[in-house]
Design a protein around this motif. Structure first.
Motif, PDB file in Angstrom:
ATOM      1  N   MET A 126     -23.439 -28.064   6.864  1.00 16.55           N
ATOM      2  CA  MET A 126     -24.300 -27.311   5.960  1.00 16.55           C
ATOM      3  C   MET A 126     -24.934 -26.156   6.724  1.00 16.55           C
ATOM      4  O   MET A 126     -25.227 -26.267   7.910  1.00 16.55           O
ATOM      5  N   ARG A 127     -25.134 -25.052   6.028  1.00 19.23           N
ATOM      6  CA  ARG A 127     -25.802 -23.900   6.624  1.00 19.23           C
ATOM      7  C   ARG A 127     -27.308 -24.157   6.670  1.00 19.23           C
ATOM      8  O   ARG A 127     -27.831 -24.978   5.919  1.00 19.23           O
ATOM      9  N   VAL A 128     -27.988 -23.432   7.555  1.00 23.19           N
ATOM     10  CA  VAL A 128     -29.433 -23.573   7.693  1.00 23.19           C
ATOM     11  C   VAL A 128     -30.112 -23.340   6.345  1.00 23.19           C
ATOM     12  O   VAL A 128     -31.039 -24.075   5.974  1.00 23.19           O
ATOM     13  N   GLU A 129     -29.648 -22.366   5.595  1.00 24.49           N
ATOM     14  CA  GLU A 129     -30.247 -22.052   4.296  1.00 24.49           C
ATOM     15  C   GLU A 129     -30.108 -23.233   3.329  1.00 24.49           C
ATOM     16  O   GLU A 129     -31.038 -23.535   2.581  1.00 24.49           O
ATOM     17  N   GLU A 130     -28.950 -23.890   3.340  1.00 25.07           N
ATOM     18  CA  GLU A 130     -28.735 -25.043   2.456  1.00 25.07           C
ATOM     19  C   GLU A 130     -29.652 -26.198   2.834  1.00 25.07           C
ATOM     20  O   GLU A 130     -30.221 -26.857   1.970  1.00 25.07           O
ATOM     21  N   ILE A 131     -29.770 -26.434   4.133  1.00 24.88           N
ATOM     22  CA  ILE A 131     -30.634 -27.520   4.605  1.00 24.88           C
ATOM     23  C   ILE A 131     -32.083 -27.217   4.232  1.00 24.88           C
ATOM     24  O   ILE A 131     -32.811 -28.090   3.773  1.00 24.88           O
ATOM     25  N   ALA A 132     -32.488 -25.977   4.424  1.00 23.13           N
ATOM     26  CA  ALA A 132     -33.859 -25.581   4.090  1.00 23.13           C
ATOM     27  C   ALA A 132     -34.135 -25.796   2.609  1.00 23.13           C
ATOM     28  O   ALA A 132     -35.193 -26.312   2.233  1.00 23.13           O
ATOM     29  N   ARG A 133     -33.166 -25.443   1.774  1.00 27.11           N
ATOM     30  CA  ARG A 133     -33.323 -25.651   0.334  1.00 27.11           C
ATOM     31  C   ARG A 133     -33.401 -27.135   0.009  1.00 27.11           C
ATOM     32  O   ARG A 133     -34.236 -27.568  -0.781  1.00 27.11           O
ATOM     33  N   ALA A 134     -32.535 -27.927   0.647  1.00 26.81           N
ATOM     34  CA  ALA A 134     -32.497 -29.363   0.369  1.00 26.81           C
ATOM     35  C   ALA A 134     -33.779 -30.060   0.813  1.00 26.81           C
ATOM     36  O   ALA A 134     -34.281 -30.950   0.128  1.00 26.81           O
ATOM     37  N   LEU A 135     -34.315 -29.657   1.958  1.00 27.64           N
ATOM     38  CA  LEU A 135     -35.519 -30.299   2.487  1.00 27.64           C
ATOM     39  C   LEU A 135     -36.808 -29.613   2.060  1.00 27.64           C
ATOM     40  O   LEU A 135     -37.902 -30.070   2.382  1.00 27.64           O
ATOM     41  N   ARG A 136     -36.641 -28.492   1.371  1.00 28.70           N
ATOM     42  CA  ARG A 136     -37.796 -27.703   0.926  1.00 28.70           C
ATOM     43  C   ARG A 136     -38.693 -27.325   2.095  1.00 28.70           C
ATOM     44  O   ARG A 136     -39.918 -27.497   2.061  1.00 28.70           O
ATOM     45  N   LEU A 137     -38.051 -26.802   3.128  1.00 31.46           N
ATOM     46  CA  LEU A 137     -38.742 -26.343   4.326  1.00 31.46           C
ATOM     47  C   LEU A 137     -38.281 -24.925   4.634  1.00 31.46           C
ATOM     48  O   LEU A 137     -37.186 -24.526   4.242  1.00 31.46           O
ATOM     49  N   PRO A 138     -39.102 -24.167   5.372  1.00 28.80           N
ATOM     50  CA  PRO A 138     -38.669 -22.813   5.758  1.00 28.80           C
ATOM     51  C   PRO A 138     -37.447 -22.869   6.675  1.00 28.80           C
ATOM     52  O   PRO A 138     -37.257 -23.834   7.432  1.00 28.80           O
ATOM     53  N   GLY A 159     -36.923 -21.230   9.329  1.00 28.88           N
ATOM     54  CA  GLY A 159     -37.362 -21.272  10.727  1.00 28.88           C
ATOM     55  C   GLY A 159     -37.647 -22.688  11.196  1.00 28.88           C
ATOM     56  O   GLY A 159     -37.353 -23.047  12.343  1.00 28.88           O
ATOM     57  N   THR A 160     -38.212 -23.498  10.316  1.00 28.91           N
ATOM     58  CA  THR A 160     -38.493 -24.897  10.656  1.00 28.91           C
ATOM     59  C   THR A 160     -37.182 -25.642  10.885  1.00 28.91           C
ATOM     60  O   THR A 160     -37.058 -26.420  11.840  1.00 28.91           O
ATOM     61  N   ILE A 161     -36.204 -25.393  10.035  1.00 31.00           N
ATOM     62  CA  ILE A 161     -34.903 -26.046  10.180  1.00 31.00           C
ATOM     63  C   ILE A 161     -34.254 -25.615  11.489  1.00 31.00           C
ATOM     64  O   ILE A 161     -33.744 -26.448  12.239  1.00 31.00           O
ATOM     65  N   SER A 162     -34.288 -24.327  11.771  1.00 31.56           N
ATOM     66  CA  SER A 162     -33.696 -23.831  13.017  1.00 31.56           C
ATOM     67  C   SER A 162     -34.367 -24.454  14.231  1.00 31.56           C
ATOM     68  O   SER A 162     -33.695 -24.848  15.191  1.00 31.56           O
TER      69      SER A 162
END
Length: 166
Positions: free
Chosen positions: A129-141, A143-146
């Motif tokens: 999954m891309r960082v953007e997808e993970i961020a959307r799934a976890l509802r986090l920014p 930058g936090t995912i990265s």
């Protein structure tokens, strides 16, 4: 969702989407819950919840992230139930036994990471999954995912080095 489509068309699309992402949902659930039966239950619960709330999906292109988010919520609910019931701690031997045989060494170490890092690494590397997808799934920014991916890598590297020394 297209309001002009029939219930049968919507249901057929839903079944196809779940089939396409069910294994990924299971792997994420397993990385969080660390027991096969609990992961299977969480995926089943997530599937039922997703179907019950299919109207809340704004775009079919977001189906993967939407299903992952629902799966993660089901895992959090299972963890809360587990805590309330005061279930015994999972031993390290069980963690290793729950990992797929072909990926034992690395994924066994990922399973030892704190869930906020292990889950993100599972989604990033295991599910591609891309960082953007993970961020959307976890509802986090993003930058936090990265940063969680980066910190998770560092923790994983330390575990690998520790294993090599032993």
């Amino acid at each position: 969702m297209n309001r002009l489509e029939t219930k049968q068309e919507r249901d057929a699309w839903f079944v196809q989407a779940v089939r396409a992402h069910r294994e990924a949902m299971y792997r994420v659930a397993l990385s969080m819950l660390r027991q096969r039966a609990d992961a299977e239950d969480a995926v089943s619960e997530a599937t039922m919840q997703a179907y019950a709330h299919i109207g809340s999906l704004r775009s079919r292109e977001n189906a993967r992230a939407w299903l992952m988010r629902i799966t993660i919520n089901a895992c959090h609910a299972a963890l809360r139930r587990r805590k309330r019931e005061a279930v015994r701690e999972i031993g390290e031997a069980e963690l290793i036994a729950d990992q797929p045989q072909e990926s034992l060494p690395l994924w066994a170490l990922v399973a030892q990471l704190p869930p906020k890092y292990g889950c993100v690494l599972q989604m990033f590397y295991g599910e591609d999954m891309r960082v953007e997808e993970i961020a959307r799934a976890l509802r986090l920014p993003k930058g936090t995912i990265s940063s969680r991916i980066s910190r998770g890598r560092k923790l994983l590297r330390a575990l690998i080095e520790k294993e090599e020394r032993q």
